[in-house]
Enzyme design. Structure first.
Site, PDB file in Angstrom:
ATOM      1  N   LYS A   1       0.853  -1.202   0.000  1.00  0.00           N
ATOM      2  CA  LYS A   1       0.000   0.000   0.000  1.00  0.00           C
ATOM      3  C   LYS A   1       0.880   1.240   0.000  1.00  0.00           C
ATOM      4  O   LYS A   1       1.942   1.266   0.625  1.00  0.00           O
ATOM      5  CB  LYS A   1      -0.885  -0.049   1.250  1.00  0.00           C
ATOM      6  CG  LYS A   1      -1.958   1.025   1.334  1.00  0.00           C
ATOM      7  CD  LYS A   1      -2.836   0.761   2.571  1.00  0.00           C
ATOM      8  CE  LYS A   1      -3.928   1.812   2.710  1.00  0.00           C
ATOM      9  NZ  LYS A   1      -4.734   1.600   3.926  1.00  0.00           N
TER      10      LYS A   1
ATOM     11  N   SER B   1      -9.601   1.470   3.503  1.00  0.00           N
ATOM     12  CA  SER B   1      -8.867   2.268   2.562  1.00  0.00           C
ATOM     13  C   SER B   1      -7.816   1.500   1.764  1.00  0.00           C
ATOM     14  O   SER B   1      -7.187   2.058   0.862  1.00  0.00           O
ATOM     15  CB  SER B   1      -8.181   3.422   3.288  1.00  0.00           C
ATOM     16  OG  SER B   1      -7.290   2.917   4.231  1.00  0.00           O
TER      17      SER B   1
ATOM     18  N   SER C   1      -9.570  -0.827   7.661  1.00  0.00           N
ATOM     19  CA  SER C   1      -9.075  -0.580   6.309  1.00  0.00           C
ATOM     20  C   SER C   1      -8.454  -1.752   5.587  1.00  0.00           C
ATOM     21  O   SER C   1      -8.180  -1.658   4.398  1.00  0.00           O
ATOM     22  CB  SER C   1      -8.046   0.559   6.339  1.00  0.00           C
ATOM     23  OG  SER C   1      -8.710   1.762   6.628  1.00  0.00           O
TER      24      SER C   1
END
Lengths: 501, 517
Positions: B69, B164, B188
């Site tokens: 990420k 997210s 997330s």
């Protein structure tokens, strides 16, 4: 203006058009009651004032690396050469507590008779400034590492070495916190230059309660703190290098009334200036209030050239620092012999008792020992410790000479020290070593030279050159003649030489 | 399985890497990746290949393509957090978890897309645009979706990944990599895992180092692990967990990597069903699935008990206060001075700061900063921040009590619904969405507990639905063992994607088998 303690705070100048006259700024108009209590009304019939002085002192911790990162701590390195990713606040970096800094704070706390908090916490103090890369400083606002201590300090009344007054100031707390970087404003090019070398260096903030009443007291307290820190080695505490920074909180009030509004005075670069700044500010506030004005709760900077305090432009209104616990640092847990778990790795913990056992002799202890062992006066011991290296020098001389310490001290304080001061030399830089001085004093003691001759020899020794006192004496034929017959012969020669007259 | 294939030489790391990269290219429309590090990945693959030829692979992860990420620092590779503030920012160091993966020989394909600074539950609010759920393009979804009009094409019908860590979830789900790192602060990692039909593990707070993870909420963030099966998650966990001196919030205890046993007997297990997780808005589909899962355990002999976590309903508001407060603090460093975007405004330091931050942050970030600063004001601190801390303690204690009463693992839904279409999702603002979507996942972050999403079934719309297991502190082994058993029972279907099928069939077999361990 009344000098020394025991007098009364009065306006000691003519009321001028503006504030205190410039002439005042250069003087020490200090006068505060040695007891610090209420003072009788002065001749002018005006109500007396009680000045109240508190201090916030930031001492840079003497350590190899910074408080939360591994970058080095060094003075005057090339700009931005001692900055780790964490110091530059690169995203994703985390603080890691430096053990040495914790030990320094514990040592200092113990030396100042504080209670060491076995559990203390770290917080973030937020404000935006170019020299604060993260937008917050990590400090200890809720629970600092040490609290409720005291510091005894002494100073001489009337500058005369004869009357020493000892007072105590309460230490509110000691907290660990990060130093900021340095920013330099270049107004000509409308730019600000930022050097982060200092950002993240460990600081101990020592908060002294407002138990002091004048510049002299403040200066003496800071001087003693400086000596203690240097003795402990927890800070080198050299003000000129920014290792010791002092802010003064000053207010005045009438006895029996509540404390007045206080101002904070910053930008004080030496102990001498500290005394001046405090005294000036006290006078300024008294003047202001007596002429019907008010004292603003503001921050003022000390202008050393003019000897006055001026309002600082930067601080507008009160700042809300939005304190928040530092989530990346667990509570700091310290142990003592009792609470130390059995299987704990000695390297992993800080043991308060262990540190306590290894504290060196504090200045007050050293002074007492000097007085006891050498029979010198207490005020002499102060002077010995106040000058870096002088006490050692004295002791070395004593070791190497037959002259009694009580006599040696006179030569040290009157002759050696005044010479050094006149020529702006440190003890280390003295042209006369302790060996040479001891040698010289031996000659005196053995009555091999007269005191008049001694002064000549001394003058010669100061020039350096490596000649021993004995060599100088022989060269200049300054020997004291003890032989009665020889003396008679010389006198006879002189008389004969003048027979003609 | 692919690891075995590498070992046996049936496929080489370079081939594997190239195939994954080609798949990344052909699935560009998913927008799962912000940066693809082709050159360095191929180099890493080459190095791995040499090791395999020598017969000295570093471990199971050697040669395995992974994605990270974009809020993890990667040395030499742009790290943006999907924000204008960090566009073009090349990190000078690797996050500890990234370094650990690289040390094991993993091949870093690239940085995945997210909500800006990990704030959001859709992976829709980033500077590089939204991430599309690969299942939007699956046969399973397309078969079930009824086009509203003839002119409508699949372009407008695509569904979100959740967030997210949507990019990471999509990357794993679409077979472009075998594992991905996400982060989990309020759900997330688990949320997008549920929507994308992959395993999403949130480890216990303090188990895995956060050094190098650009923080959202320091006291709740953890690196998250996304994989296609539970065994893989265990392998990745094994390579990442353990004390890091650079992160003072990691625990000191030694961590022993473990292999998951193949549980056959669940009769000694006690599963807790917290009644408060039957939250308002929970779709009847998911409720039914949850119930079915509970029955699955019951029928296999486990004890299944209803429990109560009474303060669950306060976790969202509590989170709102604590999260925004930390955000306000963490974002204070972004002033354009040392790194990142710097505005051209140069009238004064203050104006430069203000302009930089206005230009660099999106309105979600700015909104949270303003809220957070409000809660931290002296006059508000006691009523908001301190109160929220107290409520947090209550929420954490709920779990303590329940686990102390003999519950081994809690079983809950992960999300309220299956993935919604993007067009519908954006009708509500980020804050509203986050408040809705985090409700089932947030409390585990409050309490620092480990939790995992396991894909359970497809919804009526043909989209993945997952269920969540929450375990005891630092008992990942037990948690993952139960999750693995459950995974075996439900046999979640493989995504049927055109793009993936187009790949060489023989080699594809390895990828299709969905695991590398």
């Amino acid at each position: 203006a009344a000098k020394g303690c025991g007098g009364v705070w009065r306006r000691a100048w003519r009321r001028g058009a503006g504030g205190p006259s410039p002439a005042l700024c250069g003087q020490r108009a200090v006068a505060c009651n040695a007891g610090g209590g209420a003072v009788p009304a002065g001749k002018s019939g005006l109500a007396p004032w009680v000045p109240v002085v508190g201090l916030e002192i930031h001492a840079q911790i003497s350590s190899n690396t910074k408080l939360f990162s591994g970058s080095q701590v060094k003075f005057a390195a090339p700009p931005n050469s001692l900055v780790s990713f964490f110091d530059a606040s690169l995203p994703g970096t985390l603080p890691v507590l430096n053990r040495r800094c914790v030990e320094a704070a514990v040592m200092t706390g113990l030396a100042l008779n504080c209670s060491i908090n076995k559990k203390s916490l770290f917080d973030r103090k937020h404000y935006f400034y170019a020299d604060l890369p993260a937008g917050y400083q990590i400090t200890q606002q809720r629970v600092p590492i040490a609290v409720n201590g005291s510091l005894s300090y002494s100073f001489c009344i009337d500058n005369k070495m004869s009357q020493i007054v000892t007072k105590t100031v309460r230490i509110k707390q000691i907290q660990l916190e990060q130093d900021s970087g340095k920013s330099l404003h270049d107004d000509t090019r409308s730019q600000t230059l930022v050097d982060l070398n200092r950002a993240g260096v460990g600081l101990m903030e020592v908060v002294m309660e407002p138990d002091m009443c004048c510049g002299e007291e403040a200066a003496a307290a800071v001087r003693e703190l400086q000596l203690i820190l240097q003795t402990l080695g927890s800070s080198q505490a050299v003000m000129a290098e920014g290792q010791l920074r002092v802010d003064a909180n000053v207010s005045v009030h009438h006895p029996g009334e509540p404390y007045g509004v206080r101002t904070e005075v910053k930008n004080i670069n030496s102990i001498r200036f500290l005394a001046k700044a405090v005294d000036y500010e006290v006078q300024r506030q008294i003047e202001e209030l007596e002429s019907g004005g008010t004292v603003l709760n503001e921050t003022r900077a000390f202008d050393s050239k003019l000897g006055c305090t001026v309002p600082m432009r930067d601080k507008e209104g009160k700042q809300d620092y939005r304190f928040m616990p530092e989530p990346n640092l667990p509570p700091l847990i310290l142990y003592d012999a009792k609470s130390l778990p059995a299987n704990m790795n000695h390297q992993q913990v800080v043991n308060i008792d262990w540190i306590h056992e290894r504290l060196p002799d504090l200045p007050s202890v050293k002074r007492a020992k000097l007085v006891e062992w050498y029979g010198i006066l207490p005020e002499h011991s102060f002077t010995l410790l106040n000058e870096d290296g002088l006490a050692e020098f004295f002791e070395n001389v004593v070791k190497q000479t037959q002259m009694k310490p009580k006599k040696v001290i006179g030569w040290i304080l009157n002759d050696l020290l005044s010479y050094l001061k006149q020529h702006s030399l440190t003890v280390k830089e003295s042209p006369i070593s302790s060996f040479l001085l001891a040698d010289f004093l031996n000659l005196l003691e053995k009555k091999e030279i007269s005191s008049t001759a001694a002064k000549q020899v001394l003058a010669e020794l100061w020039k350096g050159g490596g000649k021993t006192p004995l060599e100088i004496v022989k060269e200049k034929k300054l020997e004291l003649i003890q032989d009665q017959k020889e003396l008679e012969q010389i006198c006879q020669t002189v008389i004969d030489g003048h027979k003609s007259e | 399985q692919v690891s075995a294939a590498l070992k046996e030489g049936r496929v080489t790391p370079t081939e594997l890497c190239q195939r994954c990269l080609s798949l990344v290219r052909s699935t560009r429309f998913l927008n799962a990746y912000i940066t693809v590090a082709e050159e360095t990945a191929l180099k890493q693959a080459e190095e791995s290949q040499k090791r395999y030829l020598r017969g000295q692979p570093l471990g199971v992860l050697d040669g395995i393509p992974v994605a990270v990420k974009d809020n993890f620092n990667t040395a030499g590779i742009e790290t943006t957090c999907a924000s204008n503030m960090l566009k073009g920012y090349i990190s000078p160091y690797n996050a500890t978890v990234v370094q650990k993966l690289l040390d094991q020989g993993a091949v870093l394909l690239g940085k995945t897309n997210l909500d800006e600074f990990a704030m959001g539950s859709g992976s829709t609010d980033g500077a590089f645009g939204p991430v599309r759920n690969p299942w939007s393009y699956s046969r399973q979804y397309k078969e079930k979706s009824v086009p509203k009009s003839h002119s409508e094409d699949e372009e407008s019908n695509w569904v979100i990944t959740g967030g997210s860590s949507g990019g990471s979830a999509a990357a794993v789900s679409s077979f472009t990599c075998f594992a991905a790192l996400g982060s989990d602060t309020g759900g997330s990692t688990r949320n997008p895992a549920a929507h994308c039909g992959v395993v999403g593990l949130k480890p216990t707070y303090g188990l895995i180092s956060r050094h190098g993870l650009i923080p959202l909420v320091n006291s709740m963030d953890v690196p998250g692990i996304l994989t296609r099966c539970v065994d893989d998650a265990a392998v990745v966990l094994g390579s990442l967990a353990g004390h890091d001196p650079k992160d003072s919030t990691t625990i000191q205890d030694n961590f022993e990597p473990f292999e998951l046993p193949d549980l056959t007997d669940v009769s000694k297990l006690t599963i807790g069903i917290p009644k408060e997780y039957h939250a308002p808005g929970l779709s009847s589909e998911i409720l039914a699935l949850w119930s079915k899962a509970a029955d699955l355990f019951k029928n296999a002999g486990a004890k299944v008990i209803e429990v109560s976590l009474p303060h669950t309903c306060y976790s969202i508001v509590c989170y709102h206060v604590l999260c925004t407060a930390e955000v306000a603090s963490n974002m204070a460093r972004f002033d354009g001075l040392e790194y990142g975007h710097r505005s051209d405004m140069n009238k004064s330091t203050e104006s430069m700061y203000a302009a930089t931050r206005r230009e660099g942050f999106n309105d979600v970030v700015r909104g949270r900063i303003l809220s957070g600063n409000y809660f931290l004001l002296k006059q508000n601190y006691e009523n908001y921040f301190i109160k929220a801390q107290k409520v947090r303690r209550l929420i954490a204690n709920d779990f303590v009590k329940v686990f102390r009463s003999g519950i081994d693992v809690l079983l809950t839904p992960t999300t309220l619904n299956d993935a919604v279409p993007y067009m519908e999702f954006i009708k509500e603002d980020n804050r509203t969405r986050s408040a809705q979507d985090d409700i089932l996942t947030q409390a585990a972050n409050m309490a620092g507990l480990p939790a995992i999403n396991v894909p359970a079934a497809l919804s009526e719309r043909g989209l993945p639905v997952g269920l969540q297991f929450i375990g005891r502190s630092f008992q990942e082994k037990q948690l993952l063992t139960v999750a693995k058993w459950f995974e075996k029972q439900v046999k979640f279907p493989v995504i049927q994607l055109e793009e993936v099928k187009r790949l060489d069939h023989a080699a594809f077999q390895h990828q299709k088998s969905a695991s590398f361990s």
